[in-house]
Design an enzyme around this catalytic site. Structure first.
Site, PDB file in Angstrom:
ATOM      1  CG  HIS A   1      -1.903   0.968   1.410  1.00 53.82           C
ATOM      2  ND1 HIS A   1      -1.654   2.268   1.749  1.00 53.82           N
ATOM      3  CD2 HIS A   1      -3.248   0.861   1.264  1.00 53.82           C
ATOM      4  CE1 HIS A   1      -2.808   2.931   1.811  1.00 53.82           C
ATOM      5  NE2 HIS A   1      -3.787   2.111   1.521  1.00 53.82           N
TER       6      HIS A   1
ATOM      7  CB  CYS B   1      -3.643   3.234  -1.557  1.00 56.93           C
ATOM      8  SG  CYS B   1      -4.804   4.552  -1.238  1.00 56.93           S
TER       9      CYS B   1
ATOM     10  CE  LYS C   1      -7.520  -0.305   6.177  1.00 54.29           C
ATOM     11  NZ  LYS C   1      -7.950   0.094   4.858  1.00 54.29           N
TER      12      LYS C   1
ATOM     13  CD  GLN D   1      -6.895  -4.707   3.943  1.00 52.92           C
ATOM     14  OE1 GLN D   1      -7.848  -5.486   4.059  1.00 52.92           O
ATOM     15  NE2 GLN D   1      -7.073  -3.412   3.770  1.00 52.92           N
TER      16      GLN D   1
ATOM     17  CG  ASP E   1       0.523  -2.466   6.159  1.00 49.93           C
ATOM     18  OD1 ASP E   1      -0.445  -2.601   6.931  1.00 49.93           O
ATOM     19  OD2 ASP E   1       0.464  -1.799   5.104  1.00 49.93           O
TER      20      ASP E   1
HETATM   21  N1  PMP Z   1      -1.766  -0.780   4.534  1.00 49.52           N
HETATM   22  C1  PMP Z   1      -2.731  -1.544   4.042  1.00 49.52           C
HETATM   23  C2  PMP Z   1      -2.399  -2.939   3.597  1.00 49.52           C
HETATM   24  C3  PMP Z   1      -4.029  -1.050   3.963  1.00 49.52           C
HETATM   25  O1  PMP Z   1      -5.007  -1.822   3.470  1.00 49.52           O
HETATM   26  C4  PMP Z   1      -4.308   0.268   4.392  1.00 49.52           C
HETATM   27  C5  PMP Z   1      -5.692   0.864   4.275  1.00 49.52           C
HETATM   28  N2  PMP Z   1      -6.300   0.652   3.041  1.00 49.52           N
HETATM   29  C6  PMP Z   1      -3.255   1.016   4.920  1.00 49.52           C
HETATM   30  C7  PMP Z   1      -2.004   0.470   4.986  1.00 49.52           C
HETATM   31  C8  PMP Z   1      -3.482   2.390   5.442  1.00 49.52           C
HETATM   32  O2  PMP Z   1      -4.323   2.345   6.548  1.00 49.52           O
HETATM   33  P1  PMP Z   1      -4.909   3.696   7.184  1.00 49.52           P
HETATM   34  O3  PMP Z   1      -5.452   4.473   6.031  1.00 49.52           O
HETATM   35  O4  PMP Z   1      -5.959   3.222   8.128  1.00 49.52           O
HETATM   36  O5  PMP Z   1      -3.775   4.392   7.853  1.00 49.52           O
END
Ligand code: PMP
Length: 416
Positions: free
Chosen positions: A133, A374, A236, A213, A210
């Site tokens: 991401h 993203c 999430k 998910q 990270d």
């Molecule tokens: N990493 C991953 C794998 C994600 O899915 C997301 C959110 N889509 C993020 C980072 C960023 O998370 P946040 O926007 O809650 O900071």
């Protein structure tokens, strides 16, 4: 409210779980049923979480830590009680290792600025994978740019997997940190993080995982994984937006310079010199998101009564059913078919823009996400500007899959 303890999880009851989430039974316009399949973007909230936020403002609202009056004590209990739950939920060694953040993005930026940046020298390497991401790419690019370091990218295979061999071959004597997703938000690929961490440690390289998910779909034990840093977002995980957690090994956190300055992160302040508070408060400057922490704690309490292995099995069944049905739709191609993937399906359809798929599905109450998720480098890897993505959570059911498939068949008919 779910009162079962972790040691005594009730059988997984998808119907009952669905009923815990008020928004899922609220009809959309014209009384249409909602099929919410955008869970990788954010999850819905159970009543228990919604009430925890409301209860906090009605019965406990005060600032934390700094006062001894009754409300402040209640607020502090809610805030610190949620931290205790996080220690259990993630398997951390102590409260000192759990730092509240604004979410996954904030946690990664904290580690990039406070752990990596002071250590990075020109020519050093930061290892990331091609499926990350943007939150797990851009903070490292910023740290690299400031120090003359560079990113080394572990490639993604055609099925969306990242192999252990590819990961190990990119580790080098210059690697300062490896930063890997536990589960890809765009494809659902589950990375072999335990093996990757072991290989990185064999070369003395710490690893940030990270977990944005992963946490809603599998049990995570940061000490069993031996992760050095693990980041997540409450939203999430059926919790509120605006709050998350960073787990860090105590010895690494102890050794890091502070992030932001302000109230609560200090021990003493004078113009001659300021000293820092102990962990974890040292990294929590200013009035925190207290209501968010209270609701985050409620989300963890709710999950305490749910068997995550049963959740994974339920989601997997829905994934298999949807995948099999999608194979029968003309011109539809799934991107990301790695073995053991999580219940997220990214796909494209011949001659149809992903946004048009999303718009048409929305007309029948099916909520999916379309775009680059993203993960623009990953889209480039697969030669597509965007995909449509259906992502499942524990409250989804067969009706949601049927609505998705019916909607996609009608898209295929319209554009066919
Ligand atoms: N990493 C991953 C794998 C994600 O899915 C997301 C959110 N889509 C993020 C980072 C960023 O998370 P946040 O926007 O809650 O900071």
């Amino acid at each position: 409210m779910n009162t079962a303890t972790a040691a005594n999880k009730p059988l997984f009851d998808a119907k009952r779980i669905r009923e815990d989430f008020p928004i899922l039974s609220e009809p959309l316009d014209q009384g249409m049923r909602l099929s919410y399949l955008d869970n990788a973007a954010t999850t819905q909230k159970p009543l228990h979480v919604i009430c925890a936020s409301d209860d906090y403002y009605r019965h406990a609202n005060a600032n934390v830590h700094r006062a001894i009056h009754a409300l402040s004590q209640r607020a502090t209990r809610a805030y610190e009680g949620a931290r205790d739950r996080l220690v259990d939920f993630l398997g951390a060694g102590s409260r000192a290792e759990i730092i509240y953040t604004r979410g996954t993005t904030d946690g990664i930026n904290l580690v990039a600025q406070c752990y990596a940046r002071p250590r990075l020298k020109p020519g050093d390497e930061i290892l990331v994978t091609e499926l990350e991401h943007h939150s797990n790419i851009v903070p490292w690019q910023i740290a690299a740019e400031a120090t003359g370091a560079r990113l080394v990218v572990v490639p993604v295979e055609d099925d969306g997997s990242v192999t252990q061999a590819a990961f190990e071959s990119r580790l080098s004597d210059r690697t300062v940190i490896a930063c890997i997703a536990h589960i890809s938000n765009a494809l659902g690929t589950v990375l072999p993080v335990a093996e990757m961490i072991a290989a990185a440690h064999a070369r003395g390289v710490p690893v940030l995982v990270d977990g944005a998910q992963a946490v809603a779909h599998m049990s995570v034990d940061v000490r069993a994984l031996d992760a050095d840093f693990y980041v997540m977002s409450a939203h999430k995980l059926f919790g509120p937006t605006g709050i998350g957690a960073l787990y860090g090994k105590r010895e690494l956190l102890e050794d890091m310079p502070v992030y932001q300055g302000g109230g609560d992160m200090i021990e003493t302040v004078s113009f001659e010199g300021t000293t820092w508070n102990e962990l974890p408060y040292r990294f929590e400057a200013g009035t925190p998101n207290i209501a968010g922490a209270a609701a985050f704690g409620a989300a963890l309490e709710y999950l305490d009564g749910i068997d995550l292995a049963a959740v994974a099995a339920h989601e997997h069944r829905l994934l298999e059913k949807a995948t099999a049905a999608m194979a029968g739709i003309d011109g539809l191609r799934i991107i990301g078919t790695a073995p053991g993937k999580a219940a997220t399906i990214s796909f494209v359809m011949d001659g149809v823009h992903a946004h048009d798929i999303g718009t048409l599905l929305d007309e029948s109450g099916v909520a999916i996400r379309t775009g680059h998720h993203c993960a623009m480098p990953l889209m480039t890897r697969f030669g597509v500007p965007a995909t449509a993505r259906a992502s499942f959570a524990m409250y989804n059911n067969d009706e949601d899959v049927d609505a998705l498939i019916k909607g996609l068949e009608s898209v295929a008919r319209i554009f066919g």
